[in-house]
Design a protein around this motif. Structure first.
Motif, short mmCIF file in Angstrom:
data_model
loop_
_atom_site.label_atom_id
_atom_site.label_comp_id
_atom_site.label_asym_id
_atom_site.label_seq_id
_atom_site.Cartn_x
_atom_site.Cartn_y
_atom_site.Cartn_z
N PHE A 1 115.84 19.85 6.05
CA PHE A 1 114.83 20.10 7.08
C PHE A 1 113.69 19.10 6.93
O PHE A 1 113.19 18.56 7.91
N ARG A 2 113.31 18.81 5.70
CA ARG A 2 112.11 17.97 5.53
C ARG A 2 112.42 16.49 5.39
O ARG A 2 111.61 15.65 5.77
N TYR A 3 113.57 16.14 4.81
CA TYR A 3 113.89 14.73 4.55
C TYR A 3 115.07 14.29 5.42
O TYR A 3 116.15 14.89 5.36
N ARG A 4 114.86 13.22 6.21
CA ARG A 4 115.87 12.78 7.17
C ARG A 4 116.28 11.34 6.87
O ARG A 4 115.48 10.41 6.99
N PRO A 5 117.54 11.14 6.47
CA PRO A 5 117.97 9.81 6.01
C PRO A 5 117.89 8.72 7.07
O PRO A 5 117.85 7.54 6.74
N ALA A 6 117.85 9.09 8.36
CA ALA A 6 117.73 8.06 9.41
C ALA A 6 116.46 7.23 9.20
O ALA A 6 116.39 6.07 9.64
N HIS A 7 115.48 7.80 8.54
CA HIS A 7 114.19 7.12 8.41
C HIS A 7 114.21 6.01 7.36
O HIS A 7 113.28 5.22 7.28
N TRP A 8 115.25 6.00 6.52
CA TRP A 8 115.35 4.90 5.55
C TRP A 8 116.75 4.27 5.53
O TRP A 8 117.09 3.53 4.62
N ALA A 9 117.51 4.51 6.60
CA ALA A 9 118.86 3.92 6.67
C ALA A 9 118.81 2.39 6.73
O ALA A 9 119.78 1.71 6.40
N HIS A 10 117.67 1.84 7.14
CA HIS A 10 117.55 0.38 7.25
C HIS A 10 117.29 -0.28 5.89
O HIS A 10 117.25 -1.50 5.81
N GLY A 11 117.12 0.53 4.84
CA GLY A 11 116.94 -0.04 3.50
C GLY A 11 115.56 -0.64 3.28
O GLY A 11 115.41 -1.86 3.13
#
Ligand SMILES: [Zn+2]
Length: 264
Positions: A130-140
């Motif tokens: 709910f709080r952490y969404r991997p799309a936000h750091w998928a760009h590395g």
């Protein structure tokens, strides 16, 4: 250093006695440094969040927060409106990696991203949640992750100098909300600003006789990782304001009335 106060993502409307009802905000800072380009403190929601919120933010968070999802509120659009090239944002400093604090990271893929190591480790271990969404750091992102030093050197708080940035910008660990939550202290040449992130949600929580907000207090209590640590952090911030309010201006991430006062 010149500082701009931005709202990078309105969410649900809230009310408070004696104040106009307003959407809660995602309070971000854009700092113009002498030698290190632009520094964005917090990112709020980004372009991908506005365009595809179900995937990036998650449907449950969208239902809870009711974000406005306005492209013109994203940091990248506001940086451009201020007359800057978004590529000149060379550093991003985040209080923590909750969905609404790092949604704009993909819009600044060339920036170094400064965060406490405990927060980065928790986010990567727990996502997707709910709080952490991997799309936000998928760009590395080019992460710069920091351990917390033992010494209390900033008005009685520990503080962490940041690689490649002047000592006028530093992380100030403020525990309780997430695994590695920190404030961000910025000196504007005249006084210190302390962006407290989600260490508190509503300005009257820092009054000598604290008055929690009926809606925001439910949100912060549900999302805390350590109750006593969070309340201890708020007590320390209350003491900071009482003892050093002439040298330090504190504000939180989501209080619209604090933001309006600082933008005025
Ligand atoms: Zn938040």
């Amino acid at each position: 250093m010149k500082i701009h106060h931005l709202n990078c993502g309105s969410v649900r409307q809230i009310e408070a006695p004696g104040l106009p009802a307003a959407p809660a905000v995602n309070h971000c800072l854009l700092a113009e440094t002498e030698r290190d380009g632009l520094v964005l403190v917090e990112t709020g929601l980004g372009l991908d969040d506005v365009r595809d919120p179900g995937t990036t933010l998650g449907a449950d968070w969208v239902t809870m927060a009711q974000p406005a999802l306005a492209e013109d509120e994203t940091a990248i659009r506001q940086v451009a409106r201020l007359g800057f090239d978004p590529a000149d944002v060379r550093h991003v400093v985040v209080t923590h990696l909750d969905v609404d604090h790092c949604g704009g990271l993909p819009d600044f893929p060339g920036a170094r991203v400064h965060v406490l190591r405990a927060e980065l480790d928790a986010a990567i271990a727990e996502a997707p949640s709910f709080r952490y969404r991997p799309a936000h750091w998928a760009h590395g992102p080019d992460w710069a992750a920091y351990d917390v030093p033992g010494a209390d050197d900033w008005f009685g708080f520990a503080s962490v100098p940041l690689t490649g940035l002047p000592p006028e910008i530093r992380l100030v660990p403020l525990g309780g909300h997430t695994a590695g939550h920190a404030g961000v202290a910025v000196h504007d040449g005249a006084r210190w600003l302390l962006h407290c992130g989600d260490a508190y949600y509503y300005h009257r929580e820092l009054d000598l006789t604290p008055e929690p907000h009926p809606v925001l207090d439910v949100v912060q209590t549900r999302s805390e990782i350590h109750h006593d640590l969070r309340l201890g952090t708020q007590a320390r911030l209350r003491e900071l304001v009482r003892r050093h309010g002439d040298e330090v201006t504190v504000f939180s991430a989501h209080d619209p009335w604090e933001l309006a006062g600082l933008q005025a």
